[in-house]
Design a protein around this motif. Structure first.
Motif, PDB file in Angstrom:
ATOM      1  N   LYS A   1      88.116 -88.229 -45.358  1.00 39.70           N
ATOM      2  CA  LYS A   1      86.836 -88.940 -45.424  1.00 39.70           C
ATOM      3  C   LYS A   1      85.895 -88.494 -44.297  1.00 39.70           C
ATOM      4  O   LYS A   1      84.702 -88.301 -44.507  1.00 39.70           O
ATOM      5  N   HIS A   2      86.451 -88.327 -43.089  1.00 40.41           N
ATOM      6  CA  HIS A   2      85.616 -87.959 -41.950  1.00 40.41           C
ATOM      7  C   HIS A   2      85.043 -86.556 -42.111  1.00 40.41           C
ATOM      8  O   HIS A   2      83.846 -86.321 -41.839  1.00 40.41           O
ATOM      9  N   THR A   3      85.892 -85.598 -42.522  1.00 35.77           N
ATOM     10  CA  THR A   3      85.385 -84.224 -42.691  1.00 35.77           C
ATOM     11  C   THR A   3      84.344 -84.149 -43.814  1.00 35.77           C
ATOM     12  O   THR A   3      83.391 -83.366 -43.717  1.00 35.77           O
ATOM     13  N   GLN A   4      84.523 -84.949 -44.857  1.00 38.17           N
ATOM     14  CA  GLN A   4      83.502 -84.970 -45.920  1.00 38.17           C
ATOM     15  C   GLN A   4      82.186 -85.543 -45.396  1.00 38.17           C
ATOM     16  O   GLN A   4      81.104 -85.075 -45.742  1.00 38.17           O
ATOM     17  N   TRP A   5      82.287 -86.553 -44.549  1.00 35.06           N
ATOM     18  CA  TRP A   5      81.079 -87.104 -43.915  1.00 35.06           C
ATOM     19  C   TRP A   5      80.376 -86.044 -43.068  1.00 35.06           C
ATOM     20  O   TRP A   5      79.147 -85.954 -43.051  1.00 35.06           O
ATOM     21  N   GLY A   6      81.159 -85.227 -42.340  1.00 36.23           N
ATOM     22  CA  GLY A   6      80.567 -84.160 -41.541  1.00 36.23           C
ATOM     23  C   GLY A   6      79.818 -83.154 -42.398  1.00 36.23           C
ATOM     24  O   GLY A   6      78.728 -82.692 -42.036  1.00 36.23           O
ATOM     25  N   ILE A   7      80.376 -82.803 -43.542  1.00 38.78           N
ATOM     26  CA  ILE A   7      79.686 -81.882 -44.462  1.00 38.78           C
ATOM     27  C   ILE A   7      78.416 -82.529 -44.988  1.00 38.78           C
ATOM     28  O   ILE A   7      77.368 -81.872 -45.133  1.00 38.78           O
ATOM     29  N   ASP A   8      78.467 -83.818 -45.282  1.00 38.09           N
ATOM     30  CA  ASP A   8      77.268 -84.529 -45.760  1.00 38.09           C
ATOM     31  C   ASP A   8      76.163 -84.506 -44.703  1.00 38.09           C
ATOM     32  O   ASP A   8      74.975 -84.373 -45.039  1.00 38.09           O
ATOM     33  N   VAL A   9      76.545 -84.637 -43.421  1.00 41.05           N
ATOM     34  CA  VAL A   9      75.554 -84.579 -42.346  1.00 41.05           C
ATOM     35  C   VAL A   9      74.883 -83.202 -42.309  1.00 41.05           C
ATOM     36  O   VAL A   9      73.659 -83.089 -42.161  1.00 41.05           O
ATOM     37  N   LEU A  10      75.681 -82.143 -42.457  1.00 39.78           N
ATOM     38  CA  LEU A  10      75.122 -80.797 -42.483  1.00 39.78           C
ATOM     39  C   LEU A  10      74.146 -80.621 -43.638  1.00 39.78           C
ATOM     40  O   LEU A  10      73.050 -80.080 -43.477  1.00 39.78           O
ATOM     41  N   GLU A  11      74.542 -81.067 -44.816  1.00 34.09           N
ATOM     42  CA  GLU A  11      73.678 -80.921 -45.993  1.00 34.09           C
ATOM     43  C   GLU A  11      72.404 -81.756 -45.836  1.00 34.09           C
ATOM     44  O   GLU A  11      71.321 -81.340 -46.271  1.00 34.09           O
ATOM     45  N   LYS A  12      72.519 -82.908 -45.199  1.00 32.29           N
ATOM     46  CA  LYS A  12      71.333 -83.727 -44.953  1.00 32.29           C
ATOM     47  C   LYS A  12      70.371 -83.012 -43.991  1.00 32.29           C
ATOM     48  O   LYS A  12      69.147 -83.022 -44.186  1.00 32.29           O
ATOM     49  N   PHE A  13      70.928 -82.369 -42.957  1.00 34.99           N
ATOM     50  CA  PHE A  13      70.092 -81.627 -42.015  1.00 34.99           C
ATOM     51  C   PHE A  13      69.416 -80.438 -42.698  1.00 34.99           C
ATOM     52  O   PHE A  13      68.241 -80.141 -42.450  1.00 34.99           O
ATOM     53  N   ILE A  14      70.166 -79.763 -43.582  1.00 35.68           N
ATOM     54  CA  ILE A  14      69.587 -78.636 -44.337  1.00 35.68           C
ATOM     55  C   ILE A  14      68.425 -79.124 -45.186  1.00 35.68           C
ATOM     56  O   ILE A  14      67.360 -78.490 -45.241  1.00 35.68           O
ATOM     57  N   LYS A  15      68.596 -80.246 -45.853  1.00 37.58           N
ATOM     58  CA  LYS A  15      67.526 -80.802 -46.685  1.00 37.58           C
ATOM     59  C   LYS A  15      66.314 -81.173 -45.831  1.00 37.58           C
ATOM     60  O   LYS A  15      65.161 -80.943 -46.227  1.00 37.58           O
TER      61      LYS A  15
END
Length: 579
Positions: free
Chosen positions: A40-54
């Protein structure tokens, strides 16, 4: 025969059951929970990256939109070619505004640079990194699930071995009890007792084999479990930790890049703003004012002073009291003294809204000279363009002649002939306008000499000059009007004194003149003349560029002094000849 006491077997089974419970609790309660949490934590980290990209993508779109709007704004206010706006940019304030527009265009370019750099250095790089991160994360958790499945398989093997050992022990215990019962019974035959003894030994041997197998399986499981919890799982967790730390470092570096991209263009943006400030400081109000003066200078001299007219004694007006209203072109009588005073109009009070004459003869001398000079310059530029085109076509024709495969040399002859005709027409136009220009410049120089001589005469004969002064004033637009009377209306009883003004005689002639050019008197107070026509002069030029003439008793008015050759009577005061 070896017999297992029942208490020993029960104690062994109880110990095995407790160990199984502890292993299950550790495996399921600890390892499974940790993998779920990490996943769950690593998926959250990927979501943060994708949010920053957006976020960065939307920022680049905003920068592009802002740059586009700035460019459109700069383009909107740029001067259009071959328009009146281009002439306005000779003023320093207009040039400063044009420089500001150009700098804003460069300013917009820097926002485009920000968008491009953020797209290439942040958005593109992070998008690729996120794909790699997802693959790496998937691989690590696949290894973890695989290790879990392996330890679970080993655990199931241990469970099966343990249950088999437990079952064999119970069977051996029952066989031993049956043998002892048969051996104690005196009614049982010896053969039955032997059979029971053999069965008990067999069950005992099976229990021993199960024990050995269970012991071996247990040792193997313990080894696998040790490797699982002390080697495999920690190694997988370490990889996941390193992956997560790289993600954190990467997003931090991207945020720094986000700031650096902006910081890199700040010096250039500052330079654009400095150029705008420099352009603003270059505005010269004195120079702009002088340009306006030169642009609208008429070339006329101010009128003389207005004489005092004494109406207290019955007398007729002298020649100097003449005015345009004494003989209207429409034949209307002069208003009587004591009525409402109407404003008297000078030439050029009404402007021609239609197209003026080709030689700009409707303009004051200085303005006419400037217009003619502009026309000559414009025609010369057109001639140069036509000549450039002709030279280019001539070179093309030479190439075609040397290399026929490139084109037909005869195909450009028609165009060359057209260009030759155009150049000839333009040259004739230039000659025509240069003739008019030379004529105007010659007259201006002669008028300057006449003004100089007139000044000498006025210094010697001030009384004669004052008697010929007219009450005229120049309006800001270059037209000339007689100032309307602002005095309070005088109400005097009608007497025979008023009749003397009604019967006032026409102004006497002070000379003759010959019309050098045709003049169309379209404005009130002017009179039309034909080239070569002889007329009478009733009022000389007072410095405003106009001479008052008379054709007959009913027709009189003003014509430009430059259009007539004046011959004043020698007996007239201050008589001079104007050409």
């Amino acid at each position: 025969m070896i017999a297992f006491p029942l208490a020993v077997v029960k104690g062994l089974l109880s110990t095995l059951g407790e160990r199984r419970f502890l292993l299950e609790e550790f495996s399921v309660g600890c390892e499974e929970d940790q993998f779920d949490n990490l996943e769950k934590h690593t998926q959250w980290g990927i979501d943060v990256l994708e949010k920053f990209i957006k976020f960065v993508k939307e920022r680049t779109e905003i920068e592009l939109s802002y740059a586009k709007q700035l460019r459109n704004l700069s383009k909107k206010y740029q001067p259009k070619k071959n328009s009146k706006e281009e002439e306005e940019y000779r003023y320093t304030s207009a040039r400063a505004f044009l420089a500001t527009l150009n700098e804003m265009n460069d300013y917009a370019g820097q926002h485009e640079v920000i968008s491009e750099n953020m797209t290439s250095l942040i958005t593109g790089e992070l998008t690729r990194y996120v794909q790699e991160l997802k693959q790496e994360r998937k691989s690590h958790f696949h290894d973890g699930r695989k290790a879990q499945q392996h330890i679970e398989t080993c655990w199931k093997q241990l469970e099966a071995s343990k249950r088999r050992f437990e079952r064999d022990c119970k069977e051996a215990d029952r066989a031993q009890q049956y043998f002892e019962k048969m051996d104690a019974d005196i009614n049982v035959t010896k053969a039955d007792v032997e059979k029971a003894r053999q069965q008990a030994q067999l069950r005992h041997q099976m229990a021993e084999d199960s024990k050995a197998e269970y012991s071996s399986t247990l040792q193997k499981f313990n080894s696998e479990q040790h490797d699982h919890y002390y080697t495999h799982i920690p190694h997988i967790f370490q990889k996941i930790q390193e992956m997560e730390e790289r993600r954190i470092v990467r997003i931090g570096e991207s945020m720094k890049t986000f700031a650096e991209v902006d910081r890199q263009v700040i010096p250039i943006i500052g330079k654009c703003l400095d150029e705008i400030t420099k352009a603003a400081e270059s505005i010269d109000h004195k120079n702009d004012s002088q340009l306006v003066i030169e642009a609208f200078k008429s070339g006329f001299e101010p009128p003389g002073d207005v004489d005092f007219e004494d109406f207290t004694q019955p007398m007729k007006r002298t020649v100097s009291e003449s005015s345009l209203s004494n003989s209207r072109a429409d034949g209307k009588s002069e208003p009587k003294f004591g009525g409402k005073s109407k404003g008297k109009l000078w030439p050029f009070i009404k402007k021609n809204k239609g197209a003026g004459p080709e030689d700009f003869s409707n303009l004051p001398p200085e303005q006419r000279r400037k217009k003619l000079q502009q026309k000559v310059d414009e025609l010369n530029r057109d001639i140069q363009k036509e000549m450039d085109q002709r030279d280019a076509l001539t070179k093309m024709k030479d190439v075609y002649i040397k290399n026929p495969q490139m084109g037909d040399a005869a195909s450009v002859d028609h165009r060359l002939a057209e260009l030759g005709q155009n150049i000839e027409k333009l040259r004739l136009e230039v000659q025509k306008f240069e003739g008019w220009l030379a004529e105007v410049e010659g007259r201006l120089s002669m008028r300057s000499e006449a003004r100089r001589q007139s000044g000498l005469y006025e210094a010697q004969n001030p009384s004669a000059v004052n008697s010929c002064a007219q009450d005229r004033e120049s309006s800001p637009d270059g037209s000339y009007t007689e100032e309307q009377s602002q005095e309070t209306e005088m109400k005097v009883p009608a007497t025979d004194f008023d009749d003397e003004f009604d019967d006032e005689e026409p102004l006497p002639t002070i000379g003759t003149c010959k019309a050098l050019y045709t003049f169309e008197g379209q404005n009130e107070g002017t009179i039309s003349v034909a080239e070569g026509e002889m007329l009478y002069v009733i009022e000389e030029d007072k410095g405003d560029g106009w001479t008052r003439i008379r054709r007959n008793e009913d027709e009189e008015g003003y014509v430009p002094t430059s259009y007539v050759e004046v011959y004043l009577d020698k007996n007239a005061k201050g008589a001079m000849t104007y050409i």
